[in-house]
Scaffold this motif. Structure first.
Motif, PDB file in Angstrom:
ATOM      1  N   ARG A   4       0.832  -1.542  -0.075  1.00 27.27           N
ATOM      2  CA  ARG A   4       0.095   0.302  -0.089  1.00 27.27           C
ATOM      3  C   ARG A   4       1.257   1.018  -0.103  1.00 27.27           C
ATOM      4  NH1 ARG A   4      -2.412  -1.324   4.069  1.00 27.27           N
ATOM      5  NH2 ARG A   4      -4.408  -2.081   3.125  1.00 27.27           N
ATOM      6  N   LEU A   5       2.010   1.125   0.786  1.00 29.32           N
ATOM      7  CA  LEU A   5       3.008   2.412   0.763  1.00 29.32           C
ATOM      8  C   LEU A   5       3.891   2.878  -1.038  1.00 29.32           C
ATOM      9  CD1 LEU A   5       4.848   2.102   4.458  1.00 29.32           C
ATOM     10  CD2 LEU A   5       2.564   3.147   3.960  1.00 29.32           C
ATOM     11  N   ASN A   6       4.066   1.516  -1.208  1.00 28.96           N
ATOM     12  CA  ASN A   6       4.656   2.028  -2.751  1.00 28.96           C
ATOM     13  C   ASN A   6       3.052   2.200  -3.927  1.00 28.96           C
ATOM     14  OD1 ASN A   6       6.370  -1.108  -1.746  1.00 28.96           O
ATOM     15  ND2 ASN A   6       7.605   0.913  -2.421  1.00 28.96           N
ATOM     16  N   GLU A  16       8.092  11.774  -0.236  1.00 24.10           N
ATOM     17  CA  GLU A  16       9.348  12.006   0.799  1.00 24.10           C
ATOM     18  C   GLU A  16       8.882  11.539   2.370  1.00 24.10           C
ATOM     19  OE1 GLU A  16      11.451  16.965  -1.102  1.00 24.10           O
ATOM     20  OE2 GLU A  16      10.497  16.476   1.077  1.00 24.10           O
ATOM     21  N   GLN A  17       8.109  11.895   2.522  1.00 24.48           N
ATOM     22  CA  GLN A  17       7.983  10.885   3.931  1.00 24.48           C
ATOM     23  C   GLN A  17       7.182   9.360   3.604  1.00 24.48           C
ATOM     24  OE1 GLN A  17       4.593  13.617   6.012  1.00 24.48           O
ATOM     25  NE2 GLN A  17       6.289  14.992   5.945  1.00 24.48           N
ATOM     26  N   ASN A  18       7.610   8.897   3.030  1.00 21.82           N
ATOM     27  CA  ASN A  18       7.100   7.157   2.340  1.00 21.82           C
ATOM     28  C   ASN A  18       7.348   6.988   2.023  1.00 21.82           C
ATOM     29  OD1 ASN A  18       4.628   5.911   2.831  1.00 21.82           O
ATOM     30  ND2 ASN A  18       4.599   5.910   0.419  1.00 21.82           N
ATOM     31  N   VAL A  19       9.073   7.287   1.934  1.00 21.87           N
ATOM     32  CA  VAL A  19      10.303   6.114   1.627  1.00 21.87           C
ATOM     33  C   VAL A  19      10.239   5.451   1.916  1.00 21.87           C
ATOM     34  CG1 VAL A  19      13.193   6.012   0.923  1.00 21.87           C
ATOM     35  CG2 VAL A  19      11.620   8.579   0.647  1.00 21.87           C
ATOM     36  N   THR A  20      10.202   4.270   1.393  1.00 22.33           N
ATOM     37  CA  THR A  20      10.245   2.784   1.555  1.00 22.33           C
ATOM     38  C   THR A  20      11.405   1.653   0.866  1.00 22.33           C
ATOM     39  OG1 THR A  20       8.746   2.092  -0.133  1.00 22.33           O
ATOM     40  CG2 THR A  20       7.545   2.358   2.010  1.00 22.33           C
ATOM     41  N   GLU A  21      11.947   2.157  -0.411  1.00 24.00           N
ATOM     42  CA  GLU A  21      12.939   1.595  -0.969  1.00 24.00           C
ATOM     43  C   GLU A  21      14.462   1.931  -0.608  1.00 24.00           C
ATOM     44  OE1 GLU A  21      12.049  -1.354  -2.957  1.00 24.00           O
ATOM     45  OE2 GLU A  21      10.168  -1.113  -2.101  1.00 24.00           O
ATOM     46  N   ARG A  22      15.268   1.478  -0.767  1.00 18.59           N
ATOM     47  CA  ARG A  22      16.750   1.783  -0.874  1.00 18.59           C
ATOM     48  C   ARG A  22      17.358   3.476  -1.533  1.00 18.59           C
ATOM     49  NH1 ARG A  22      21.048  -2.665  -1.445  1.00 18.59           N
ATOM     50  NH2 ARG A  22      20.078  -2.078  -3.877  1.00 18.59           N
ATOM     51  N   ALA A  54      15.732   9.388  -5.580  1.00 14.26           N
ATOM     52  CA  ALA A  54      15.355   9.749  -6.920  1.00 14.26           C
ATOM     53  C   ALA A  54      14.567  11.052  -6.725  1.00 14.26           C
ATOM     54  CB  ALA A  54      14.318   8.614  -7.441  1.00 14.26           C
ATOM     55  N   LEU A  55      13.625  11.149  -5.273  1.00 11.85           N
ATOM     56  CA  LEU A  55      13.469  12.055  -4.638  1.00 11.85           C
ATOM     57  C   LEU A  55      13.915  13.353  -4.883  1.00 11.85           C
ATOM     58  CD1 LEU A  55      10.849  10.392  -2.247  1.00 11.85           C
ATOM     59  CD2 LEU A  55       9.869  11.304  -4.239  1.00 11.85           C
ATOM     60  N   LYS A  90       8.970  -2.357  -8.656  1.00 12.18           N
ATOM     61  CA  LYS A  90       9.731  -3.066  -8.787  1.00 12.18           C
ATOM     62  C   LYS A  90       9.567  -3.143  -7.235  1.00 12.18           C
ATOM     63  CE  LYS A  90      14.626  -3.880  -8.709  1.00 12.18           C
ATOM     64  NZ  LYS A  90      16.265  -4.075  -9.222  1.00 12.18           N
ATOM     65  N   GLY A  91       9.328  -2.437  -6.493  1.00 13.76           N
ATOM     66  CA  GLY A  91       9.622  -2.803  -5.408  1.00 13.76           C
ATOM     67  C   GLY A  91       8.226  -3.401  -4.455  1.00 13.76           C
ATOM     68  N   LEU A  92       6.992  -2.391  -5.452  1.00 10.47           N
ATOM     69  CA  LEU A  92       5.916  -4.191  -4.972  1.00 10.47           C
ATOM     70  C   LEU A  92       6.110  -5.086  -4.959  1.00 10.47           C
ATOM     71  CD1 LEU A  92       2.509  -1.886  -6.358  1.00 10.47           C
ATOM     72  CD2 LEU A  92       3.524  -4.455  -6.609  1.00 10.47           C
ATOM     73  N   PHE A  93       6.466  -5.339  -6.383  1.00 11.52           N
ATOM     74  CA  PHE A  93       5.947  -6.187  -6.862  1.00 11.52           C
ATOM     75  C   PHE A  93       7.290  -7.590  -6.337  1.00 11.52           C
ATOM     76  CE2 PHE A  93       5.134  -4.416 -10.878  1.00 11.52           C
ATOM     77  CZ  PHE A  93       3.171  -5.434 -11.139  1.00 11.52           C
TER      78      PHE A  93
END
Length: 614
Positions: A49-51, A94-100, A105-106, A140-143
């Motif tokens: 959901r975050l992604n 910017e407050q929802n960073v989940t990937e490395r 990118a942001l 990519k992170g979602l999958f």
């Protein structure tokens, strides 16, 4: 007994303890599986959901850039509003960073956005490139999380399945150990009851090994003795009720036959016994299929032909009413057969067949048909003479005054109407059941329908209506072309008469399947007012269709009754149902032409042709 009393608590405790262990193992395994499934399903979905939120925000920021470049295409906000909209979505991302790599990118998007705002001629290519990279990283992170969640779910299900298998095997061993101590006397008691002992006699039960089984056997013996006493009372009561039922069956005029779910004869009336040519002792309790005679035609006993006809009727999956001809006391009589399923507790419990003698009614129909035919022929000659006289008067119209000319026109018009009535009267008389004789031939029904509908298309075009034919692949049937053309003409003319201008009449042809058997289905549907509910039950009865205000007119008389008889004479049926647009829809069902039947020998038994339904 004392030893058994002391053994009872240990047996009870053993059963209780063993099953409590099994229940506890199942509970623990189930709770572990629930917790694992919840964890493996909840956590990946939360991260997914975050992604997904980051992807949505990136898409919204890209739309804001497009709006700033082409503000006329996005009038819902001002340019300042779109900039604020972009900033809000960027801060959320910017407050929802989940990937490395998402932070990098942001930062690139932030830098490109600032350059975009400072530029005199802004170019959003850099901003969109950063947003697409942000979307790619989150997708990519979602999958990856979805794949990891599936792997964890499979592992949890596999582990849970193995745990349940282990618990099930343990349960089998525990149950076997417990049942071994009580199975032997119960098995012997079951074998004794399976031998169907006679009610009223004492049961020779084995010696029980436990107090529980002894209590059970004592209660069983008491109930068996009570059942014997009750059986002695019920037998007499059943005999009395059976005698009453037999008296009722003897008094009714209808012939009645009742079969159970296995096809055995339950009840049979006196008149039915005369029809099948058997006594009550010979028929009751026996399977019906064993009573049908199929031997030499010349040596058939009395009632054998009737049993063949009734067997065809009972073996048919169709339910409802039909006409059938049978021989009773050496006289051929007509019956209306009504077949119904016996339903008990929501399930089929047998079949009931009622035969009502309609010989006198059939004779009245025959006399009525002959009278109609006679009247038609008697009216034909004077009407022709009257028409000839009116034509001769019309030739001398120049020698008469205007008032007499008007009278001559009136006579000619009424003569033409009378001719049409006489012609229709004779056509209907020729198609009544008493006068009907079919000459079937194998035709492709779709081609014939297209040919028969040609004159009706002209009529529909003049009235501003639309007459269409929809059909599937070629459908071959065996029909009397002339008679079936009249049936179609009757249905289509009624539909066109009741359909308002600008509406549609549809004739359909398709192959349908019912109860595992295919048949042809022709339908005529209009967009008229339909049939009143109080008329639907009497729709196909001759001379019973009154005219109701606001409903279809012109249906009174014989047309629909003869149409149904024509359909049934072809081995099919005619039914009515309400159309999709509130109008009337008549459906004709016909059996498909059986190409394999052309090489078969004709039936030797003429009685088999007397069954009109089935």
């Amino acid at each position: 007994m004392r030893r058994e009393m002391s053994a009872l608590p240990s047996l009870h405790r053993r059963i209780r303890t063993s099953f409590l262990r099994v229940v506890f193992l199942f509970w623990c395994t189930g709770m572990l599986m629930l917790a694992a499934v919840w964890f493996t399903g909840r956590l990946p979905l939360q991260m997914v959901r975050l992604n997904y939120d980051s992807i949505v925000w990136a898409s919204e920021m890209e739309r804001a850039c497009d709006a700033l470049l082409a503000p006329r295409l996005y009038p819902e906000r001002t340019p300042a509003g779109w900039r604020a909209f972009f900033e809000d979505n960027l801060e959320r991302a910017e407050q929802n960073v989940t990937e490395r790599d998402e932070g990098t990118a942001l930062a690139y998007v932030r830098s490109a956005w600032e350059e975009f705002q400072k530029a005199e001629r802004p170019d959003a290519m850099a901003v969109k490139a950063g947003l697409r990279e942000l979307e790619r990283i989150n997708e990519k992170g979602l999958f990856q999380r979805l794949d990891a969640g599936l792997r964890w779910r499979d592992a949890v299900l596999l582990a849970g399945g193995l745990g349940l298998l282990v618990v099930a095997v343990a349960s089998v061993f525990v149950a076997d150990a417990v049942s071994a101590r009580i199975a032997h006397p119960l098995r012997r008691a079951a074998e004794l009851l399976r031998a169907r002992p006679v009610p009223g006699r004492s049961l020779s039960l084995p010696e029980p090994q436990t107090l529980d089984v002894r209590v059970l056997f004592d209660e069983l013996t008491r109930q068996w003795d009570w059942l014997g006493e009750l059986d002695a009372l019920n037998v007499q009561r059943l005999l009395e009720e059976k005698h009453k039922l037999e008296l009722v069956l003897e008094s009714v005029e209808d012939a009645i036959l009742a079969l159970d779910a296995r096809g055995r004869v339950l009840l049979v009336s006196r008149r039915m016994l005369g029809i099948v040519g058997m006594s009550r002792e010979e028929i009751e309790g026996r399977p019906w299929h064993e009573l049908t005679f199929s031997g030499n035609l010349r040596k058939r006993p009395e009632g054998a032909d009737n049993r063949v006809d009734l067997d065809k009727l009972l073996s048919s999956p169709a339910r409802g009413e039909c006409e059938i001809g049978l021989t009773e006391e050496g006289e051929h009589r007509a019956f209306r057969a009504r077949s119904r399923d016996l339903i008990i507790d929501g399930g089929p419990a047998g079949r009931l067949l009622l035969l009502t003698d309609v010989t006198e009614k059939a004779m009245r129909d025959t006399l009525r048909a002959e009278m109609m035919d006679w009247i038609g022929h008697e009216l034909k000659t004077p009407v022709q003479s009257l028409g000839l006289a009116s034509d001769l008067l019309n030739r001398q119209r120049e020698d008469v005054d205007d008032s007499l000319g008007i009278l001559i026109d009136t006579v000619r018009q009424d003569t033409e109407r009378l001719r049409a009535v006489v012609r229709q009267f004779m056509d209907i008389a020729g198609m009544t059941p008493a006068m009907l004789r079919l000459f079937p031939e194998r035709v492709e029904l779709g081609v014939k329908l297209d040919e028969w509908l040609a004159p009706f298309r002209l009529t529909a075009r003049e009235k501003g209506q639309e007459l269409v034919l929809t059909r599937d692949n070629p459908v071959f049937v065996n029909i009397d072309v002339e008679r079936f053309a009249w049936l179609l003409s009757n249905l289509v003319s009624n539909a066109l008469r009741e359909t308002p201008p600008g509406r549609r009449v549809e004739v359909g042809l398709r192959t349908a399947r019912d109860a595992g058997k295919s048949h042809a289905e022709m339908s005529v549907e209009d967009e008229g007012p339909g049939i009143a509910p109080e008329q639907e039950q009497r729709l196909f009865q001759p001379y019973s269709h009154g005219l109701t205000k606001g409903t279809r007119q012109g249906l009174a008389g014989l047309g629909l009754a003869i149409s149904r008889h024509l359909a049934e004479a072809h081995g099919g049926a005619l039914r009515y149902e309400r159309g999709a647009h509130g109008g009337a829809r008549f459906v004709v069902e016909l059996p498909l032409a059986d190409e394999e039947a052309n090489g078969k020998q004709e039936e030797e038994d003429d009685a088999a042709q007397r069954v009109d339904c089935g």
